[in-house]
Write an enzyme that holds these catalytic residues in place. Structure first.
Site, PDB file in Angstrom:
ATOM      1  CE  LYS A   1      -4.250  77.112 -34.963  1.00 20.12           C
ATOM      2  NZ  LYS A   1      -4.701  75.764 -35.261  1.00 20.12           N
TER       3      LYS A   1
ATOM      4  CB  VAL B   1      -3.098  69.336 -29.922  1.00 19.80           C
ATOM      5  CG1 VAL B   1      -4.275  69.247 -30.865  1.00 19.80           C
ATOM      6  CG2 VAL B   1      -1.914  70.026 -30.575  1.00 19.80           C
TER       7      VAL B   1
HETATM    8  N1  GLU Z   1       0.207  73.133 -34.117  1.00 14.28           N
HETATM    9  C1  GLU Z   1      -0.945  72.303 -34.130  1.00 14.28           C
HETATM   10  C2  GLU Z   1      -1.237  71.828 -35.525  1.00 14.28           C
HETATM   11  O1  GLU Z   1      -1.141  72.586 -36.426  1.00 14.28           O
HETATM   12  C3  GLU Z   1      -2.109  73.024 -33.536  1.00 14.28           C
HETATM   13  C4  GLU Z   1      -3.353  72.197 -33.444  1.00 14.28           C
HETATM   14  C5  GLU Z   1      -4.113  72.379 -32.164  1.00 14.28           C
HETATM   15  O2  GLU Z   1      -3.576  72.796 -31.142  1.00 14.28           O
HETATM   16  O3  GLU Z   1      -5.305  72.064 -32.166  1.00 14.28           O
HETATM   17  O4  GLU Z   1      -1.556  70.701 -35.755  1.00 14.28           O
END
Ligand code: GLU
Length: 304
Positions: free
Chosen positions: A66, A258
């Site tokens: 992000k 995550v």
């Molecule tokens: N792809 C994960 C989701 O949308 C990213 C969340 C994260 O890394 O905090 O849940």
């Protein structure tokens, strides 16, 4: 500063945490990763690379992506981006639907899922080939053409991505999603699936640490002031509802995912990446957070 020595001391000190916490398993493909891993890599603005542990193994960078999508969107949209997404800490879970409803479809910041889905939508509207253009930017900023999406992880996340689908639907309802819901989700999950190892991730974060060099990667250009602002958003919003705790303990702008990865910067000096899949209850890497806390404590280098 003898970072090499400091990293080996930190590694010894955090060893008892190796089996603490749980890896994310709501994305089925992530549940297959060996959770007992730890790696850390520092890349300095002078080009030195100091590393320890599992720095060669690639992992899913998930929400760390992000930072790169925000960079791209900010370079295209400038300040107009903030008409679609805020820049306030959320104080809520990364996938909160309640908050999005209370905020009437304008996500608190670009680092929670709702905000990143809006950013994905912005990129889809603005770019001719969003998937290829995003990958090209990530490869350029990491100086590594082997970096790629992991389509299996992206497909696996889509399969169980009920909450993100609900978020995208709510954004559409409030008029804050221009493109087709399914296509935006596909692009968002692909962005999250990008794989890097610690060495590549710390290299990719270096431009955020070095505001005196030009931030220019293909068509993605940011002013030094914009880089400063991205660091500010990392500092206040990079760790979801753990952002205060992370600021308190670590004191470096950073972003977690995550998949267990963290990218962070000590402005003017270095970028650092850690990876360890076991997470605390807020979704941040247990060993990674502790390693960064000890790093800023032992070096006495932090932004505070
Ligand atoms: N792809 C994960 C989701 O949308 C990213 C969340 C994260 O890394 O905090 O849940």
């Amino acid at each position: 500063m003898n970072y090499k020595h400091i990293l080996s001391e930190i590694a010894a000190e955090i060893e008892p945490l190796r089996t603490v916490g749980r890896q994310a398993d709501y994305i089925p493909a992530l549940a297959k990763v060996n959770p007992d891993r730890f790696g850390i890599c520092i890349t300095t603005t002078h080009g030195d690379v100091i590393e320890w542990g599992d720095v060669d193994e690639r992992f899913s960078i998930q929400s760390v992506t992000k930072v790169f999508t925000l960079s791209m969107a900010l370079s295209i949209m400038g300040e107009r981006l903030w008409e679609r997404v805020g820049k306030e800490p959320s104080g809520a879970a990364f996938n909160s639907l309640i908050q999005l409803e209370l905020d009437r479809g304008v996500p608190r910041n670009p680092f929670i899922n709702a905000g990143a889905i809006v950013v994905a939508d912005v990129l889809m509207t603005q770019l001719a080939n969003p998937e290829a253009d995003y990958l090209d930017f990530v490869r350029k900023i990491a100086c590594d053409d082997t970096i790629d999406y992991d389509r299996e992880v992206a497909a696996s996340e889509r399969e169980k991505g009920y909450i993100n689908a609900a978020i995208a639907n709510m954004l559409k309802y409030y008029g804050n999603l221009e493109n087709d819901i399914e296509e935006v989700l596909h692009f968002y999950f692909l962005q999250c699936s990008v794989e890097m190892n610690c060495r590549q991730l710390s290299r990719a974060f270096l431009p955020f640490a070095d505001r005196h060099s030009e931030f220019s990667f293909g068509n993605v250009r940011l002013t030094s002031s914009q880089v400063k602002r991205i660091n500010a958003v990392m500092q206040t919003c990079g760790f979801y509802n753990d952002a205060g705790e992370y600021s308190y303990l670590v004191g470096l702008p950073g972003k977690s995912g995550v998949g267990g990865g963290i990218g962070a910067v000590y402005p003017g000096r270095y970028a650092v990446a850690t990876w360890s899949p076991r997470l605390n209850e807020k979704g941040n890497s247990v060993m990674g957070m502790k390693a960064l806390e000890l790093l800023t404590t032992y070096t006495r280098e932090s932004i505070f």
